[in-house]
Design a protein around this motif. Structure first.
Motif, PDB file in Angstrom:
ATOM      1  N   ILE A  45      58.750   8.510  -2.161  1.00 28.23           N
ATOM      2  CA  ILE A  45      60.029   8.925  -2.751  1.00 28.23           C
ATOM      3  C   ILE A  45      59.757   9.655  -4.061  1.00 28.23           C
ATOM      4  N   ILE A 356      72.829   8.058   4.558  1.00 22.10           N
ATOM      5  CA  ILE A 356      71.843   8.686   5.443  1.00 22.10           C
ATOM      6  C   ILE A 356      72.547   9.498   6.532  1.00 22.10           C
ATOM      7  N   LEU A 359      73.656  12.813   5.231  1.00 16.02           N
ATOM      8  CA  LEU A 359      72.552  13.769   5.106  1.00 16.02           C
ATOM      9  C   LEU A 359      72.218  14.396   6.460  1.00 16.02           C
ATOM     10  N   LEU A 399      67.959   1.802   0.088  1.00 18.23           N
ATOM     11  CA  LEU A 399      68.075   3.262   0.192  1.00 18.23           C
ATOM     12  C   LEU A 399      66.701   3.917   0.275  1.00 18.23           C
ATOM     13  N   TYR A 400      65.794   3.529  -0.619  1.00 16.06           N
ATOM     14  CA  TYR A 400      64.476   4.163  -0.647  1.00 16.06           C
ATOM     15  C   TYR A 400      63.653   3.805   0.598  1.00 16.06           C
ATOM     16  N   ARG A 402      64.900   3.237   3.604  1.00 16.82           N
ATOM     17  CA  ARG A 402      65.439   4.049   4.685  1.00 16.82           C
ATOM     18  C   ARG A 402      64.999   5.502   4.563  1.00 16.82           C
ATOM     19  N   LEU A 403      65.084   6.062   3.363  1.00 18.44           N
ATOM     20  CA  LEU A 403      64.703   7.464   3.180  1.00 18.44           C
ATOM     21  C   LEU A 403      63.231   7.684   3.513  1.00 18.44           C
ATOM     22  N   GLU A 406      62.648   8.282   7.284  1.00 14.24           N
ATOM     23  CA  GLU A 406      63.405   9.333   7.957  1.00 14.24           C
ATOM     24  C   GLU A 406      62.534  10.578   8.103  1.00 14.24           C
ATOM     25  N   LEU A 409      64.062  13.999   6.833  1.00 20.90           N
ATOM     26  CA  LEU A 409      64.504  14.086   5.439  1.00 20.90           C
ATOM     27  C   LEU A 409      63.308  13.872   4.522  1.00 20.90           C
ATOM     28  N   LYS A 410      63.271  14.619   3.439  1.00 14.82           N
ATOM     29  CA  LYS A 410      62.166  14.493   2.496  1.00 14.82           C
ATOM     30  C   LYS A 410      62.713  14.556   1.082  1.00 14.82           C
ATOM     31  N   THR A 411      62.325  13.590   0.247  1.00 16.54           N
ATOM     32  CA  THR A 411      62.737  13.631  -1.156  1.00 16.54           C
ATOM     33  C   THR A 411      61.715  14.437  -1.944  1.00 16.54           C
TER      34      THR A 411
END
Length: 726
Positions: A45, A356, A359, A399-400, A402-403, A406, A409-411
Motif C-alpha cells: 500500500i 472497493i 472503485l 481496507l488496506y 482488501r486493497l 485486489e 487495483l493498485k495504490t
C-alpha cells in the motif's frame, strides 16, 4: 492515490508564548504517527501524506522546546490546589472528545461526565465544581489526556495499559508521566515519516507555510470567478509576493525537515487559480491537486453522477492533466467524503466492501485501457477518525488488507504515477476555486471575513510604510513582524468567521488572529488601531438556514409528522451540522423547522432523544423574539410526560410576566406549535427575528443558532407568487 492532509491552525499566542489550544499535541498522539506507521504491515500500500509546515513546526516546538499549551497547564496543575477558575476550565474543556467513542467506553471517565452533566453553563459549572473532589479532578485530568492516545499505544504500551486497567485514583506522578509519554510519542512522528519516505512506500508533500488561500493572497478579486456578485472587503488585497513567500518558506522548511524538496503540493483547501501556477512551479513543485468541482469549472462540463454517486463521464475525472508547467489531479469528492463523513456509521466490512465496489464500477465505466487512469481520494488525515470505532484502526486495517488483494487495483503515490504516465490533456484556463463548493465563500464575502481581510490589509500596509520610512532597519524585528503577517494570512481564522462554522473556541480563534496583527504594531512601535482591539465576531446577525421557506405551510399541530408534505416547504436548521468543530458536544435539539401561513408562524422542534425520556421532560424550549425592536416576547414550551404547555411571556421595565397561555402546541414524536401573528403584535412585512434556547431550571444549556438569529418577514398575500417567480 490516497492523499491524507495533515494540518492544524497555528495556535501559539504571540504575546504569551504558550499555545491557546491543545489539538496539535492531542492529534499528535492519536493520528499523525499511527496513520503512517500502520503501513508497515502493508508494504504493497503506497500513499501520499501532505504535512503542512506550520503543523510540523508546532510538533517540533513541543518536542524540542518543551512548548506548553493552556490545556497542558491545567492538566499539570496539582488537583489539590486548583483555583475556582481552573476547576471551571477543566470541567468545561476536559470532555472535548467524541463522547461515544472516547468517553463512554471508559467507565470512570463516563462517570465523571455524568456527574458534571451533559449540558452545562458556566454558572452551573461553578456550582457543580463544589461536588467534585480533588481525586475527581485528578482522574479527569488523566482521562482527558489518556483517551486521545491511538489504539496502537493503548494496546501495546505497558504504562498506558496500566493506567487504563487502574481506571481511577490516579496519582500526580502518573499524570506527569502521562504528559511525558505524550511528548515521547510526538517525537516519533517526523522520523517515522522520513523513514517511510526513504523506503519509497510514501510520498510527502507540502502546503503553503501557514496554510493561506493562495488565490486570495494573489488577489481577493479572484473570488468573483465563482461568485460574480460576492461582496468583497473594502480594500482589495493583492500581494503575489506574499503568496510566493508562503510557498518558498514551505519548500525550504520541508527540505530542512526531510532532506529533500517536495515534488507535490496540496494547495490549502485545494484552492487554485491560473495566476498562482507560475509561483508554484518556480519552487520546483511538479504536481498539485484540487477538487472535481474545480475541474468542472475549468472544462465547463458537469460532473455527472448516477443515483449512487458513480461518475457517468468517468474519463474526465480519473486522469491527470497539465496546467501551466504543472501536473494536476482532482479528488473524487464522493469517495473522499464517504471516508470522511459516512463510513464511520457503517459496519466496517460493509463500508470497505462498498468502497472497493465503487472503485471497480469506476474501472468498468472507463472506456479502453485503464493504464492511465487514477482515482484521487483526498481528505483530512486526522479529523474523521474519532467518529469511527477504535479511532478508525479496524476500518483502515480491513481496507488496506482488501486493497492489497485486489489484482485490478493498485495504490500509488503521485510521484510513482507521473513517473510512468505523463498527462496527455491540458487545462489552459484553470478555474479559481476550492474543494468547498468550488468557490472561496468560506473565507471571504461574509461581513466578518471581510472585516478580517481589511484588518490584515491595513496592518500589512502599515508594516510596509514603517519598513520604507525607517532609516536604520532592525532586520530581526522586521523579519518577526513579517512572520506575524504571514501567520495572519492563514485560512484558519476566516474558517471560523461567518455563519458556515461554529466552535466553542471561536473566541480563542478571534483573539489569536487579532493578536498576530497587534504583535505587528507592537514590534514596529506603533499604536494598535482601536477597532483591532474589538472582536471581529458579531453576535447580532441574521443566520442563513439550512433550507429557506419556499411556500405557505399548514401543519396539523399534533406532535407527529402527519404526512411527508406538511413541513416540506418550511425552512429548517440542521443543528447536527451546525458547527463544523472537531469536538462538538452532543445537543438536545437535532432540527428546528419554521414556516408560516398568512395568520400564523409554525415552529417545530426535533430532538436527539425521545421526548418520553424523563431528562427531556425536565427541559424548557424557549423562543425569544428579538425583532421587531422592543418586542420583548418569549414563548416557553415545556414537554412533560406527554403533556405540553406553552406560555407567552412579555418583558416590561425589566420584569417578565405571563401574558397568554398558548393552546396550539402538541408533543409526541416532535414538538409543534402555532403562534398567531396577532398575538405577537406584528403586521405584514415586519421583520421577525428569534433565537431558540434550551433551558433547565432557568440555566441555558443550548442556544440556536450558535451565533446570530433566525429572521423572516411576515408574509403578504402574494408571497407564494413571488417565490414562484424566484
Amino acid at each position: 492515490m490516497f492523499l491524507w492532509h495533515m494540518h492544524q491552525p497555528y495556535y501559539r499566542d504571540p504575546f504569551k508564548g504558550d499555545y491557546a489550544l491543545p489539538w496539535v499535541r492531542l492529534h499528535g498522539i492519536k493520528d499523525y504517527y499511527d496513520m503512517v506507521a500502520i503501513l508497515r504491515d502493508f508494504p504493497e500500500i503506497h500513499q501520499t501524506f501532505n504535512l503542512v509546515p506550520s503543523l510540523l513546526e508546532q510538533i517540533g516546538d513541543y518536542t524540542e522546546n518543551r512548548a506548553v499549551d493552556r490545556y497542558m497547564y491545567h492538566t499539570l496543575a496539582p488537583a489539590e490546589s486548583l483555583s475556582p477558575e481552573e476547576k471551571v476550565f477543566i470541567l468545561h474543556n476536559f470532555f472535548l472528545a467524541h463522547w461515544d467513542n472516547m468517553v463512554k467506553v471508559y467507565p470512570r471517565y463516563y462517570e465523571l461526565l455524568a456527574k458534571r452533566g451533559y449540558h452545562t453553563t458556566k454558572r452551573e459549572l461553578e456550582r457543580v465544581s463544589r461536588y467534585f473532589t480533588s481525586q475527581d479532578f485528578l482522574d479527569l485530568q488523566v482521562w482527558f489526556n489518556l483517551c486521545w492516545f491511538d489504539p496502537l499505544f493503548r494496546e501495546k504500551d505497558t504504562f498506558l495499559i496500566g493506567l487504563i486497567n487502574k481506571g481511577k485514583d490516579f496519582t500526580e506522578e502518573e499524570k506527569r508521566l502521562l504528559i511525558e509519554k505524550q511528548i515521547d510519542v510526538l517525537g516519533l512522528i517526523i522520523p517515522e515519516y522520513k523513514r517511510m519516505e526513504d523506503s519509497g512506500q510514501i510520498e510527502i508533500t507540502t502546503s503553503p507555510y501557514f496554510h493561506p488561500i493562495l488565490p486570495l493572497l494573489y488577489d481577493t478579486n479572484s473570488a468573483r470567478a465563482a461568485i460574480p456578485g460576492i461582496k468583497l472587503p473594502h480594500e482589495r488585497f493583492s500581494c503575489p509576493g506574499d503568496a510566493e513567500e508562503q510557498i518558498r518558506r514551505a519548500v525550504l522548511y520541508h527540505e530542512k525537515t526531510f532532506g529533500r524538496r517536495p515534488e507535490g503540493m496540496w494547495p490549502s483547501e485545494g484552492s487554485v487559480s491560473k495566476e498562482i501556477l507560475p509561483l508554484v512551479s518556480k519552487e520546483g513543485i511538479k504536481w498539485i491537486a484540487s477538487d472535481e468541482g474545480v475541474l468542472s469549472g475549468s472544462l465547463g462540463v458537469t460532473i455527472d453522477r448516477d443515483f449512487s454517486g458513480i461518475m457517468k463521464n468517468a474519463e474526465i475525472l480519473y486522469r491527470a492533466y497539465m496546467t501551466g508547467d504543472i501536473s494536476i489531479v482532482f479528488r473524487d469528492h464522493t469517495l473522499s467524503d464517504l471516508i470522511g463523513f459516512v463510513y464511520s456509521r457503517w459496519d466496517i466490512k460493509n463500508a470497505v466492501d462498498d468502497f472497493i465496489a465503487r472503485l471497480h464500477k469506476i474501472r468498468e465505466g472507463l472506456s479502453g485501457s485503464n493504464e492511465d487512469n487514477i482515482v484521487s481520494v483526498i481528505l483530512d488525515g486526522e479529523n474523521a477518525w474519532e467518529h469511527y470505532r477504535n479511532d478508525g484502526r479496524p476500518f483502515l486495517l480491513h481496507l488496506y488488507e482488501r486493497l492489497g488483494n485486489e489484482p485490478l487495483l493498485k495504490t500509488v503515490t503521485m510521484k510513482e504515477y507521473l513517473r510512468e504516465h505523463y498527462p496527455k490533456e491540458r487545462i489552459e484556463d484553470l478555474f479559481s476555486g476550492s474543494w468547498i463548493n468550488r468557490n472561496f465563500a468560506i473565507w471571504i464575502g461574509h461581513e466578518e471575513d471581510n472585516t478580517a481581510w481589511d484588518f490584515l490589509s491595513r496592518a500589512r500596509r502599515d508594516l510596509v510604510d514603517y519598513e520604507e520610512s525607517v532609516t536604520v532597519k532592525d532586520k530581526e524585528i522586521l523579519s518577526e513582524a513579517w512572520r506575524e503577517i504571514y501567520i495572519a494570512e492563514g485560512s484558519d481564522w476566516c474558517w471560523w468567521y461567518g455563519d458556515e462554522h461554529s466552535t466553542e473556541n471561536a473566541a480563542e480563534f478571534d483573539e489569536l488572529f487579532r493578536s498576530h496583527l497587534k504583535k505587528v504594531y507592537d514590534l514596529i512601535g506603533r499604536e494598535v488601531p482601536p477597532d483591532i482591539l474589538i472582536p471581529v465576531i458579531k453576535e447580532d446577525r441574521k443566520f442563513q438556514p439550512t433550507v429557506e421557506i419556499t411556500s405557505f405551510i399548514s401543519p396539523v399541530i399534533d406532535g407527529e409528522v402527519s404526512n411527508y408534505y406538511e413541513w416540506l416547504s418550511a425552512a429548517y436548521l440542521d443543528v447536527s451540522k451546525m458547527g463544523g468543530t472537531m469536538h462538538r458536544a452532543e445537543s438536545i435539539l437535532s432540527h428546528i423547522y419554521y414556516g408560516f401561513d398568512l395568520k400564523n408562524i409554525f415552529i417545530r422542534f426535533d430532538t436527539q432523544r425521545t421526548l418520553k425520556d424523563p431528562k427531556v421532560s425536565e427541559i424548557t424550549f424557549a423562543i425569544r423574539f428579538l425583532r421587531p425592536e422592543n418586542m420583548g416576547v418569549e414563548v416557553n414550551c415545556s414537554p412533560a410526560e406527554g403533556f405540553a404547555k406553552a406560555g407567552l411571556f412579555r418583558y416590561k421595565n425589566g420584569e417578565r410576566f405571563l401574558a397568554d397561555n398558548i393552546s396550539t402546541i402538541a408533543v409526541r414524536d416532535i414538538i409543534e406549535i402555532a403562534l398567531p401573528f396577532s398575538l405577537l403584535d406584528v403586521k405584514e412585512s415586519d421583520e421577525v427575528a428569534f433565537v431558540v434556547t434550551v433551558k433547565r431550571d432557568d440555566s441555558e444549556l443550548e442556544k440556536w443558532p450558535f451565533k446570530g438569529y433566525i429572521s423572516f418577514s411576515v408574509p403578504t398575500a402574494d408571497f407564494e407568487a413571488i417565490m414562484w417567480k424566484v
